[in-house]
Every structure is written in structure tokens, then in C-alpha cells.
Design a protein around this motif. Structure first.
Motif, short mmCIF file in Angstrom:
data_model
loop_
_atom_site.label_atom_id
_atom_site.label_comp_id
_atom_site.label_asym_id
_atom_site.label_seq_id
_atom_site.Cartn_x
_atom_site.Cartn_y
_atom_site.Cartn_z
N ARG A 552 0.83 -1.21 0.00
CA ARG A 552 0.00 0.00 0.00
C ARG A 552 0.86 1.25 0.00
N TYR A 553 1.99 1.23 0.74
CA TYR A 553 2.88 2.38 0.76
C TYR A 553 3.48 2.62 -0.63
N GLU A 556 0.94 4.35 -2.82
CA GLU A 556 0.77 5.76 -2.46
C GLU A 556 1.88 6.63 -3.03
N SER A 561 -3.78 7.94 -4.58
CA SER A 561 -4.05 8.65 -3.33
C SER A 561 -4.11 7.64 -2.18
N GLU A 562 -4.10 8.16 -0.95
CA GLU A 562 -4.18 7.27 0.21
C GLU A 562 -5.47 6.46 0.19
N SER A 566 -5.62 2.45 -0.22
CA SER A 566 -6.31 1.69 0.82
C SER A 566 -7.38 0.78 0.22
#
Length: 626
Positions: A552-553, A556, A561-562, A566
Motif C-alpha cells: 500500500r505504501y 501511495e 491517493s491514500e 487503501s
């Protein structure tokens, strides 16, 4: 006032300097306190006659310690210990008394003082042994629990000993006069000082009734009065009032026990057991713990400061010989008893070396024997010195145990005996390594009780030093699981490092408890399939969640976008769980995954489904951007 402040500064400075140095050298805090007392007493002479009076005050630390121990023991647990209390502890007291009495008779003593010596030397140091066991995380081992049982029996045995000693008094005993000559002293010259008593002058049946009433009042008060008292104190909303109430409970019970001629330590222990199931248990522990530690440390310092090196230097061979005879003789009896009661290996050596000394209650019995004219002054001084020296040697015996323990493991690969599991809870955690400890902390912090099992003694000991209770034993053994409460548990967490052991444990647990919810740790996807077939409800791959978060990092930082990263993470997680269940249906443990056509085809279909779901997230992002 200035004198008191001076003495207090000396004692505190000695403790602050000596104890950290001893702990840093691996000698333990108890030996540090004892050495501090020797330095400020016999060596430097900065403390003097007040040491004996201070020791009586410091002995209250033993009372507080037994109260806290009682808080950690439920009545059911104490009942389960009855065989060791009566059998192991009772035999130790009787055999050691007989052996010490025999040696005293052989050295020319009459039978009355010989019996008194036997009773004095039958006791061990509750304060030093329990403190050392707690520091080393050995309290819950088989040897530690057996040692505690014997110590508790010894504390109870002090009561009949105090009753028997006056019956041994003779009309006159040999005393050492001030000019060094031998003088005779009559009973009248050494009559015990009058003190407050509820049983003085009563017939035997009256003493029994008053004693039973005192014990009953402690039990009834602990059950019905403590809760209203805490509720009343709570209205004041002052933290110090809780501490005052905790001290009032302990001091009041100790005083009541003194009035009826019983051991204050025994009375407070009984009160602690009664309050073990109380919701105020942790409050009481936290309030009393600082006082217990300080007073115990002060007690050890006074023991060191009170050692009479003058007598030791006048008769070094005699005193040292008697001390070594006590330790070796008592140790031999303990070794045999430990063997008879099933202790082996390290547990047997812990039990033997841990209890081979004399104890602090020996000082009380010697003083009482001198008052009752059972022992002459010269003999009493020698016995006091032997008791103090044996207590001083005890930390060294624990160091010897550590050495023997390492040798046993290095030479024979021996593992300690399994702990005796005395607790049960709704959650059993098998394995407390880097995976299981996080689960345990989360569940316990939420207020649920866990029973932790692990086959690595060092891990269990480290866990205990941080205040988390665990039991040593192989979780894959059915008897260990059932002792931990498998029949009543709601959840079993299998967090073992060994995949084969994990699968074996899950298979057995599912067979024994079809309704049990099993959460299992998996090494990889193949291990997931095995656990799925074994019957695990929730299966967690040990690196899956951390890898998913890392992915996920990455998303991003490559443009998503976060929120979008997510959503991709959640989609991947949900699809992976679905895929694992689907692939487990076609997985064959006897065929390699790459050779299993049905498995390969289904894996490809599921991968395409995942790509399609993730592509929808990207397209939705693009359409929103446009």
C-alpha cells in the motif's frame, strides 16, 4: 531527629550503591542488600545497636510479601497444593528437625535444646528465596512451586513450634555474664515481657475458640467488608486514601494475628487468598508493592549488619563448619524429597539449593528460646550467626543453580520439567514468540484473560520479567492443553514457529473440541492449505499483513491517493482470502502445486479476477480525474 535522618541516609545510600552493582554483576539484589549491611555494619561500623530494633520493623516486609503472594493465589489453587503442603512440606520440616536434633545430641546437647535447634534449622528464608525466584522468573517452574509450598508449610509450622518451645524450658540455663564468666540464670530472670494478648490465661479450648474466631473474622471481613470500604474511600477521590486503606488492612490483620499468638505473615497470607478473586486485587497489589520492596530490602540490610564477626573470628572453623553442615545436610534431605515427589533435573536442583539455608523466622525462634531459657546465650549467639551466614550464602547457591542448569542443558540437552498450570481462561495462546506476544498483549490489554504456553524456557522467563505470566510446556501435548483448560476455552491461538507442530496441534484441538474457534499462524500459502484441512477457523500468514501494508505504501508513492491505495489493499486482502479457500478445495498434499492441473487452472482464473477488480479501481480514478 538528626540521628534518625543520619541512620536513614546511611541505610538508603548503602542500598542505592550496593544493589545496582550486585545486579550488574549478576549477583541479584538480595546479595547486594546483604553486602551493603555488612559494609555499613561490621566493616565500617557506621550503624550500631539500632540494627536489631530496626530488623523487627523491617520484618514487616515479609508480612507484606506474603499478603501479595496470597493475592495471586485463588483458594482453589491453594486447595490443589494441599498434597505438597502436607506431604512435601510436612516431611521436610519433620525430617530436617530430626536430623538437626540428632547432630545436636551427638555434639553433647541435652534433648530439649537439641529439639529447639532442630526446629530452628528446619525453617528456610521465605524473604530471600521468594525474592530470588521472582527476580529470576522461576516462581512458576516445578521447582519454584515446590519451594513455595515448603516455605508456606514452614510458616504455618512456626505456630506449633512457638507452642512447643516453652514446654522445653528448663529451670536454669547457662548464661554468659558481663565479665565473661559463666553464670546461672533462673526462669524468673528471663521472664517474657508482658504484651497485649487475647489468649493469655485462657484454657486450651478457649485459645482454640479465640484463634478460630480471629481466622473466621479475616475470611468474613475479606468477603463482605472490603468492597464497602473501597466504595467509601472512593468517594474521597484521593489516591493516598487507597494506599492508607491497603496498609490498614495488612497492619490490622497482622496485629490481630499477634493478639492471638499466630504468625502475622500467615494471617496476611490468608487475607490475600480471600481477596484473590476481588476486583480490588490489582489496586491492593499496586499500593503495597513499593512498601514491600523497601521493607524487604531494609530487612536484608539489617541481616548483613547484624552478623557478629567477632564470634566468627573467635571460632571460625566451628561456625563455618556448622553452616556448611546445615546447608549440606538440609540440601541432602531436600534432594531426596524432591526426587520422591517427582522433581527432576533443573527443578530438583532449584528446589534443593533454594531451600538449603536457615530462615528469618529462625531469629524469632532463637530470641523466644532465649527468653524461655531453652537455649544458653553462648549457643544462641552461635546459632544466630549460622542462620545469618547461611542466608548470606543463599544468593551464591542460586548462582550455583544457574551454573548447573547451563551445564545440564549443554551436556545433555535437558529441558526443564513442565510447569504446573494452575490457571485457565477463555483464550489459550500456544507460542509466545514475536507473533504470539502481540496477540497476547492485545487480548490482555482489552481485559480478557489468556493462558500462555511455550516450550522455550528463556522466552517464558523473559516474559515473566516484563510482568506477563506464562507456563513452560509443549503445547502439542494433550495433557498440557487440557491442563490449560482446553475443555472450557473459547479460542485457541496457535502461534508456534514450527509448521508441523502447528498443524499437529490444530488437528488435535479440532478433534477434541469441534466447537472451538482456532486461530492459527501459517508459514506460507501451502501451510495455509494444511491448516484449512486440519480445521483452523482463521489462518494468518506471518508476513502477509506486513507485506500488504508495504504494498500500500508503494502505491501511495507511485501516484495513487491514500484512499485509492487503501481500497486496493482491501480488495487484494478480500480476494486473497477468497482465493485461499477456493484453492484449498483443489489442493492435493501428495502432488506438487505446479503439477496439479486443476490447481494451476483455478489459480489463473482467480488471478484474472483480481486483476479485473484492481483495474476497476484504477479506471474509476481516471474517470474521476477527467
Amino acid at each position: 531527629m538528626e540521628s534518625f535522618l543520619y541512620q536513614a541516609s546511611i541505610y538508603l545510600a548503602a542500598a542505592v550503591i550496593a544493589v545496582p552493582i550486585a545486579a550488574r554483576l549478576g549477583l541479584g539484589s538480595v546479595l547486594g542488600y546483604l553486602l551493603a549491611g555488612i559494609v555499613i555494619g561490621p566493616l565500617l561500623g557506621v550503624v550500631g545497636s539500632e540494627t536489631e530494633d530496626l530488623q523487627h520493623f523491617a520484618e514487616f516486609g515479609v508480612v507484606l510479601m506474603l499478603f501479595i503472594i496470597g493475592l495471586e493465589l485463588e483458594p482453589r489453587t491453594l486447595w490443589d497444593m494441599r498434597h505438597r503442603l502436607i506431604g512435601l512440606g510436612g516431611l521436610q520440616v519433620v525430617l530436617t528437625t530430626a536430623a538437626a536434633m540428632g547432630v545436636a545430641l551427638a555434639l553433647g546437647q541435652d534433648w530439649q535444646p537439641a529439639l529447639a535447634i532442630g526446629m530452628i534449622f528446619a525453617l528456610s528464608s521465605t524473604a530471600i528465596v521468594l525474592q530470588s525466584l521472582s527476580e529470576k522468573g522461576l516462581m512458576q517452574t516445578g521447582g519454584g512451586r515446590s519451594a513455595f509450598s515448603v516455605l508456606l508449610t514452614q510458616d504455618i509450622a512456626v505456630i506449633p513450634m512457638l507452642i512447643v518451645l516453652p514446654l522445653l524450658a528448663s529451670g536454669s540455663v547457662v548464661r554468659l555474664a558481663e565479665d565473661g564468666s559463666i553464670a546461672r540464670a533462673s526462669d524468673a530472670d528471663h521472664a517474657a515481657h508482658a504484651s497485649l494478648s487475647l489468649v493469655e490465661g485462657l484454657p486450651g479450648w478457649g485459645v482454640a475458640l479465640v484463634t478460630l474466631a480471629a481466622v473466621a473474622s479475616i475470611i468474613v471481613g475479606g468477603i463482605y467488608l472490603i468492597r464497602p470500604l473501597f466504595a467509601f474511600i472512593h468517594t474521597a477521590r484521593l489516591r493516598e486514601m487507597y494506599t492508607a486503606l491497603a496498609l490498614m488492612i495488612v497492619v490490622g490483620i497482622a496485629f490481630l494475628m499477634s493478639l492471638v499468638g499466630l504468625s502475622p505473615a500467615l494471617g496476611t497470607f490468608l487475607a490475600g487468598v480471600v481477596l484473590a478473586n476481588s476486583e480490588f486485587r490489582h489496586e491492593l497489589e499496586s499500593d503495597i508493592e513499593p512498601f514491600k520492596g523497601l521493607l524487604l530490602g531494609l530487612f536484608f540490610i539489617t541481616v548483613g549488619a547484624g552478623i557478629d564477626f567477632g564470634t566468627l573470628f573467635r571460632e571460625p572453623l566451628l561456625i563455618l563448619g556448622l553452616t556448611l553442615t546445615l546447608i549440606l545436610g538440609k540440601g541432602a534431605i531436600l534432594y531426596v524429597l524432591g526426587r520422591l515427589f517427582g522433581l527432576r533435573g533443573r527443578n530438583q536442583w532449584l528446589f534443593t539449593l533454594g531451600l538449603a539455608q536457615a530462615g528469618e523466622f529462625g531469629f524469632v525462634l532463637v530470641s523466644f528460646s532465649l527468653q524461655q531459657n531453652v537455649l544458653p546465650d553462648i549457643l544462641g549467639a552461635r546459632i544466630l550467626l549460622v542462620i545469618a551466614l547461611s542466608m548470606l550464602i543463599t544468593p551464591l547457591l542460586f548462582i550455583l543453580y544457574d551454573y548447573i542448569s547451563r551445564r545440564l542443558q549443554a551436556e545433555g540437552g535437558e529441558q526443564p520439567d513442565d510447569d504446573e498450570i494452575d490457571e485457565q481462561g477463555p483464550v489459550i495462546i500456544a507460542g509466545i514468540g514475536r507473533f504470539g506476544q502481540i496477540v497476547n498483549r492485545l487480548v490482555q490489554s482489552t481485559g480478557f484473560k489468556t493462558v500462555v504456553l511455550d516450550h522455550d524456557m528463556q522466552t517464558i522467563q523473559l516474559m515473566r520479567r516484563f510482568g506477563f505470566k506464562g507456563f513452560f510446556g509443549d503445547p502439542t501435548r494433550p495433557d498440557i492443553l487440557h491442563a490449560a483448560g482446553l475443555e472450557k476455552a473459547s479460542v485457541l491461538v496457535v502461534a508456534l514457529d514450527d509448521p508441523e507442530a502447528t498443524t499437529k496441534l490444530v488437528t488435535y484441538a479440532r478433534t477434541a473440541r469441534p466447537d472451538l474457534h482456532i486461530v492459527a499462524r501459517a508459514r506460507d500459502r501451502t501451510h495455509v492449505y494444511r491448516l484449512y484441512q486440519a480445521g483452523a477457523n482463521d489462518i494468518v500468514r506471518e508476513t502477509f499483513d506486513s507485506s500488504l501494508r508495504a504494498g500500500r505504501y508503494v502505491l501511495e508513492n507511485v501516484g495513487l491517493s491514500e484512499y485509492e491505495a487503501s481500497e486496493a489493499e482491501k480488495t487484494f486482502y478480500a480476494h486473497d482470502r477468497y482465493s485461499v479457500r477456493e484453492l484449498a478445495k483443489v489442493w492435493d498434499p501428495d502432488v506438487a502445486s505446479a503439477e496439479n492441473k486443476a490447481y494451476v487452472e483455478r489459480a489463473r482464473e482467480l488471478e484474472k479476477e483480481l486483476e479485473a477488480e484492481l483495474l476497476q479501481i484504477i479506471e474509476k480514478r481516471s474517470s474521476n480525474a477527467a
